[in-house]
Motif scaffolding. Structure first.
Motif, PDB file in Angstrom:
ATOM      1  N   THR A  71       0.844  -1.207   0.000  1.00  0.00           N
ATOM      2  CA  THR A  71       0.000   0.000   0.000  1.00  0.00           C
ATOM      3  C   THR A  71       0.871   1.245   0.000  1.00  0.00           C
ATOM      4  OG1 THR A  71      -1.597  -1.236   1.317  1.00  0.00           O
ATOM      5  CG2 THR A  71      -1.932   1.138   1.149  1.00  0.00           C
ATOM      6  N   LEU A  72       1.908   1.228   0.833  1.00  0.00           N
ATOM      7  CA  LEU A  72       2.814   2.372   0.896  1.00  0.00           C
ATOM      8  C   LEU A  72       3.457   2.615  -0.469  1.00  0.00           C
ATOM      9  CD1 LEU A  72       4.334   4.512   2.606  1.00  0.00           C
ATOM     10  CD2 LEU A  72       6.102   2.787   2.999  1.00  0.00           C
ATOM     11  N   VAL A  73       3.892   1.552  -1.121  1.00  0.00           N
ATOM     12  CA  VAL A  73       4.541   1.694  -2.424  1.00  0.00           C
ATOM     13  C   VAL A  73       3.560   2.274  -3.435  1.00  0.00           C
ATOM     14  CG1 VAL A  73       5.551   0.409  -4.350  1.00  0.00           C
ATOM     15  CG2 VAL A  73       6.264  -0.094  -1.999  1.00  0.00           C
ATOM     16  N   THR A  74       2.331   1.782  -3.406  1.00  0.00           N
ATOM     17  CA  THR A  74       1.310   2.320  -4.306  1.00  0.00           C
ATOM     18  C   THR A  74       1.125   3.814  -4.056  1.00  0.00           C
ATOM     19  OG1 THR A  74       0.196   0.193  -4.236  1.00  0.00           O
ATOM     20  CG2 THR A  74      -1.095   2.053  -5.061  1.00  0.00           C
ATOM     21  N   ALA A  95       7.777   3.899   7.781  1.00  0.00           N
ATOM     22  CA  ALA A  95       7.056   3.177   6.738  1.00  0.00           C
ATOM     23  C   ALA A  95       5.905   2.360   7.328  1.00  0.00           C
ATOM     24  CB  ALA A  95       8.031   2.258   6.009  1.00  0.00           C
ATOM     25  N   PRO A  96       4.658   2.885   7.232  1.00  0.00           N
ATOM     26  CA  PRO A  96       3.510   2.129   7.765  1.00  0.00           C
ATOM     27  C   PRO A  96       3.276   0.862   6.939  1.00  0.00           C
ATOM     28  CG  PRO A  96       2.936   4.445   7.328  1.00  0.00           C
ATOM     29  CD  PRO A  96       4.245   4.180   6.671  1.00  0.00           C
ATOM     30  N   THR A  97       2.946  -0.199   7.636  1.00  0.00           N
ATOM     31  CA  THR A  97       2.668  -1.474   6.957  1.00  0.00           C
ATOM     32  C   THR A  97       1.293  -1.434   6.302  1.00  0.00           C
ATOM     33  OG1 THR A  97       1.691  -2.313   8.974  1.00  0.00           O
ATOM     34  CG2 THR A  97       4.039  -2.799   8.625  1.00  0.00           C
ATOM     35  N   ASN A  98       1.010  -2.451   5.511  1.00  0.00           N
ATOM     36  CA  ASN A  98      -0.331  -2.575   4.923  1.00  0.00           C
ATOM     37  C   ASN A  98      -1.386  -2.591   6.024  1.00  0.00           C
ATOM     38  OD1 ASN A  98       0.909  -2.731   2.470  1.00  0.00           O
ATOM     39  ND2 ASN A  98       0.696  -4.958   2.252  1.00  0.00           N
ATOM     40  N   ILE A 124       0.739  13.875   3.433  1.00  0.00           N
ATOM     41  CA  ILE A 124       0.729  12.790   4.437  1.00  0.00           C
ATOM     42  C   ILE A 124       2.042  12.004   4.364  1.00  0.00           C
ATOM     43  CG2 ILE A 124      -0.362  10.596   5.064  1.00  0.00           C
ATOM     44  CD1 ILE A 124      -3.031  11.944   4.143  1.00  0.00           C
ATOM     45  N   LEU A 125       2.420  11.627   3.162  1.00  0.00           N
ATOM     46  CA  LEU A 125       3.640  10.810   3.026  1.00  0.00           C
ATOM     47  C   LEU A 125       4.881  11.591   3.465  1.00  0.00           C
ATOM     48  CD1 LEU A 125       2.925   8.976  -0.340  1.00  0.00           C
ATOM     49  CD2 LEU A 125       2.835   8.020   1.977  1.00  0.00           C
ATOM     50  N   GLN A 126       4.904  12.876   3.147  1.00  0.00           N
ATOM     51  CA  GLN A 126       6.079  13.671   3.507  1.00  0.00           C
ATOM     52  C   GLN A 126       6.180  13.896   5.017  1.00  0.00           C
ATOM     53  OE1 GLN A 126       5.880  17.088   0.940  1.00  0.00           O
ATOM     54  NE2 GLN A 126       6.444  15.907  -0.870  1.00  0.00           N
TER      55      GLN A 126
END
Lengths: 193, 661
Positions: A71-74, A95-98, A124-126
């Protein structure tokens, strides 16, 4: 520090615009000349496009290689952060898990992945990325770390367990361009005043 | 923000200007030359072009056809930007029997060959001044080995390779009295001076060089050489001048005779002779320096004694062929049948036939001996002459279609001619006064052709002027058609004396991207931050330092005293392609270091004052590069400040090793 990052991002953005502009020019030239072997402009890929199966993995490569982080990669791809995170960094990435993403209210992730939500997703990611390497052995209880966007996160160290904004740090993975901390919750910046 | 707007405006302005540049500015370039040299961003060039740096002592690597400078490889000259010749590991590479020599004059380039074709393993280059041959490893693009040549002075006729890189041949320019008989009158030149040709054996696996023997020749000046190919595989052909054997005003006195010589040498027979005969062992000393990629360290060994054979004793192995007027280049064509000599003061280009040479030897078609060596009759060896080729023919290379290209220094042009009928096909001016030229693979049995580069001696108005000292120029030609077409013109480093080029595919995929830290055998490597430490042994301090984005470990050091010698052994812990770190100390009297991932490099530093001295990373490694720094405290001799070091919160007191007695 914050200013610096902003400047970096801004430079990156301008550079991208210039590059894209030049590239489209290159396409025209390529179409005009028939003698050159280059007929079409290549797809614009940054450092993430470098073919390198020898170097230690960077933070993106580690996420891509982890079945718990699809999910994170997506999301990183949708937010167009793959190149930035493949660059020199250095980065500390939470890095949050799925499973962490799955804890969010239903529809949240799907909503953020929509093109029109790219800005929100990037923000959010930043908030999960800091420029600098903060090694686990150097983290202290109550320590604050400034993220690329959204301000500071707070580290907790209690009984040998590490948290960030309350999310548990499950694992530490060193990367060529920094360090990845696997966490069990998505973390959010405090609401703006 | 304003700055960015200005920048964008400036960029646009430049773009507009470029478009408005009148086309008449480049008179000789026509048609679609621009598209032929255009390599799109992110695309690779077609060939690697290894260009000697002449008096710079280094080797430049360009990509063709773009002529983009890819790299300058430090070879014979110290290079403070990465510490070559300054670091403790690389200083031995520049050791010679004269001691440490931090410079040279690098003239010729020879790519290693297998079966007459460039194999992309190594490139050999010569040091002209303090006679040396270097081998550069094309997996790392680093100088891997340097061997000195005793009894040679002005190692110009060097390095030239046999078809399977069995030998590198190196002939002397200056004849001199040899070791054991040095202190003689200069006027006794004819009696006491000798030339030498050194045979350097190349190990087929490691590439390591050795000098099994030298041949002592009459006191000519040896100029250039090429090995034979195919049928002439066993032979070498040398040009020589000053067969007058003059020792003063050579400008006049070495141009007296109508003909000098091409020397034909059967290296295969000499090799057999050398195996069966002991020869004379001289007391000559020479240095042999080898760099090891595992210890990241070079060693220098001074060898003594070299085996010599006199040319006169090598019956049936060495022949002289008369050649008009001070020949310079001496080049064999791809078939190995034709030997082209460029008589720089001659009106024609003589082309010798290998099969005729062999027949002449068998039929004893000789003139009177010269200096004890048989002289083949000129006509008996000659295939033909290229009539009126131009003025001052120097060097010839070949394409894949049976054509030859000769550089004309005096008339400043490249002349294309056909090897079979010796007729001139085309001539194009160069700007100005070219020496060597090169065709891609032009010295091999199967040239790649397509591109020719002329390396010019005079630049004058070719580029924006830069005061009295100008970069020298190279001009790229497309030779795929009947007529040559100049494509571009680019400045080079030093003097682009000679060059060779090879298809990129033979080199690019075998590159070392970084050194594996687990393979690092450097005795002072710290393979992790936990191994970083500072050790005092008497007045020597060894700092086992590490670097990684974006800090050094340790980055605070105290307890150094005036009078200490500090060795910084910096290990780059990165295992990532293209992430070097630099290391620089304020007031360092030598150089900075550039440390590749996985490598350890050592900078010796002698503090010259009391105080706190900063050090930092010089390679923009990351967003926190500017934070990558540290401090050293230097106290007076005998100070009670304890030796200690730290990074962040971690610190410890140093164990003090027992001083060596």
């Amino acid at each position: 520090m914050k200013k610096n990052v902003f400047r970096l991002l801004l430079t990156g953005a301008l550079a991208t615009i210039l590059f894209v502009a030049c590239n489209s020019e290159g396409t025209k030239e390529g179409e005009q000349t028939t003698t050159t072997e280059q007929t079409a402009a290549p797809v614009v890929a940054g450092q993430s496009g470098v073919v390198d199966d020898q170097s230690q993995k960077n933070v993106v490569g580690i996420a891509v290689g982890s079945p718990d982080h699809t999910t994170l990669v997506t999301a990183v791809k949708a937010a167009e952060l793959v190149d930035a995170l493949s660059n020199a960094g250095p980065f500390t990435v939470f890095a949050p898990t799925n499973a962490a993403f799955a804890k969010l209210p239903a529809g949240t992730v799907e909503g953020l992945l929509k093109p029109e939500k790219k800005d929100a997703l990037q923000e959010i990611l930043q908030y999960h990325v800091s420029v600098g390497v903060y090694k686990l052995e150097n983290l202290k209880d109550g320590q604050q770390i400034d993220e690329v966007f959204g301000g500071k996160v707070t580290i907790g160290v209690k009984d040998g367990k590490y948290t960030v904004n309350g999310a548990n740090i499950l694992a530490t993975v060193p990367a060529s361009n920094g360090v990845v901390y696997v966490i069990d919750q998505v973390i959010f910046a405090p609401a703006k005043k | 923000m304003k700055n960015y707007i200005n920048y964008v405006a400036a960029t646009l302005a430049i773009a507009t200007l470029t478009q408005c540049k009148p086309k008449s500015a480049s008179q000789v370039v026509t048609g679609d030359a621009a598209s032929k040299v255009y390599v799109a961003p992110g695309k690779y060039d077609e060939v690697y072009n290894f260009v000697s740096g002449g008096f710079s002592g280094q080797l430049a690597v360009y990509g063709l056809p773009s002529a983009r400078l890819l790299r300058v490889i430090p070879v014979f000259s110290q290079n403070p930007e990465n510490g070559w010749g300054y670091s403790e590991e690389t200083k031995p590479m520049l050791n010679t029997s004269h001691g440490f020599i931090p410079w040279d004059d690098l003239h010729h380039v020879a790519l290693s060959q297998t079966n007459g074709l460039d194999d992309g393993r190594w490139v050999f280059v010569n040091g002209n001044n303090t006679p040396r041959v270097a081998r550069i490893d094309l997996k790392t693009f680093r100088t891997a080995e340097i061997i000195e040549l005793p009894n040679s002075s002005g190692n110009h006729s060097s390095p030239f390779l046999t078809e399977n890189s069995e030998y590198v041949i190196a002939g002397t320019r200056f004849s001199t009295p040899l070791d054991g008989n040095n202190d003689v009158a200069i006027s006794s030149y004819k009696e006491n001076f000798k030339g030498t040709i050194s045979f350097i054996k190349v190990d087929p696996t490691s590439g390591n060089m050795s000098v099994p023997f030298q041949v002592v020749m009459p006191p000519f000046n040896f100029d250039l050489s090429r090995a034979g190919k195919g049928p002439s595989h066993d032979w070498f052909f040398f040009s020589c001048y000053n067969t007058e054997q003059a020792n003063t005003l050579l400008e006049v006195n070495a141009s007296q005779r109508d003909k000098d010589f091409v020397v034909a040498i059967n290296w295969k027979k000499i090799e057999e002779y050398a195996k069966a005969n002991k020869g004379r062992v001289t007391t000559s000393k020479y240095a042999h320096n080898i760099y090891d990629d595992k210890t990241h360290t070079a060693t220098s060994t001074i060898s003594e004694g070299i085996v010599q054979f006199d040319a006169a004793e090598l019956k049936g192995m060495i022949y002289l062929i008369p050649c008009p007027k001070s020949p310079h280049g001496c080049d064999t064509d791809p078939t190995g049948e034709y030997i082209v000599a460029g008589g720089k003061l001659a009106a024609t280009i003589p082309v010798f036939s290998f099969s005729k040479i062999i027949k002449a030897i068998e039929g004893k078609q000789f003139d009177a001996e010269f200096a004890g060596l048989p002289v083949i009759k000129y006509e008996a060896a000659l295939y033909g002459e290229v009539p009126k080729p131009g003025l001052g023919p120097l060097h010839t290379e070949f394409d894949d279609k049976g054509n030859a290209y000769t550089s004309m220094f005096v008339s400043s042009e490249v002349v294309k001619w056909n090897i079979k009928d010796l007729k001139v096909i085309d001539r194009k001016p160069t700007f100005y006064s070219l020496g060597h030229l090169m065709v891609v693979g032009g010295g091999t049995a199967h040239p790649y052709g397509k591109y020719l580069v002329a390396y010019n001696k005079i630049t004058k108005d070719r580029y924006l002027p830069t005061g009295p000292e100008l970069s020298q120029s190279a001009q790229l030609f497309d030779i795929s058609g009947e007529k040559m077409e100049m494509l571009s013109d680019f400045p080079t480093i030093g003097e682009p004396h000679y060059a060779q080029a090879i298809e990129a595919s033979k080199i690019k995929d075998g590159q070392v991207r970084f050194f594996k830290i687990e393979d690092n055998k450097h005795p002072f490597a710290a393979k992790g931050e936990k191994e970083s430490k500072v050790v005092r042994t008497g007045n020597r301090i060894d700092v086992y330092a590490t670097c990684i984005r974006s800090h050094f470990s340790p980055d605070n050091i105290e307890g150094i005293q005036l009078g200490d010698e500090v060795y910084f052994h910096v290990t780059n812990l990165e295992q990532d392609w293209d992430v070097p770190h630099g290391f620089a100390i304020k007031g360092a009297a030598t150089a900075e270091l550039l440390v590749m991932p996985g490598e350890t490099c050592t900078l010796k530093w002698t503090p010259d004052r009391i105080g706190v001295i900063p050090f930092y990373c010089t390679d923009f490694c990351s967003a926190l590069h500017q934070e990558m720094q540290g401090y050293m405290r230097v106290s007076p001799k005998g100070s009670t400040v304890k030796l200690k070091w730290s990074l962040g919160d971690f610190s410890s007191d140093a164990p003090v090793a027992a001083a060596t007695k």
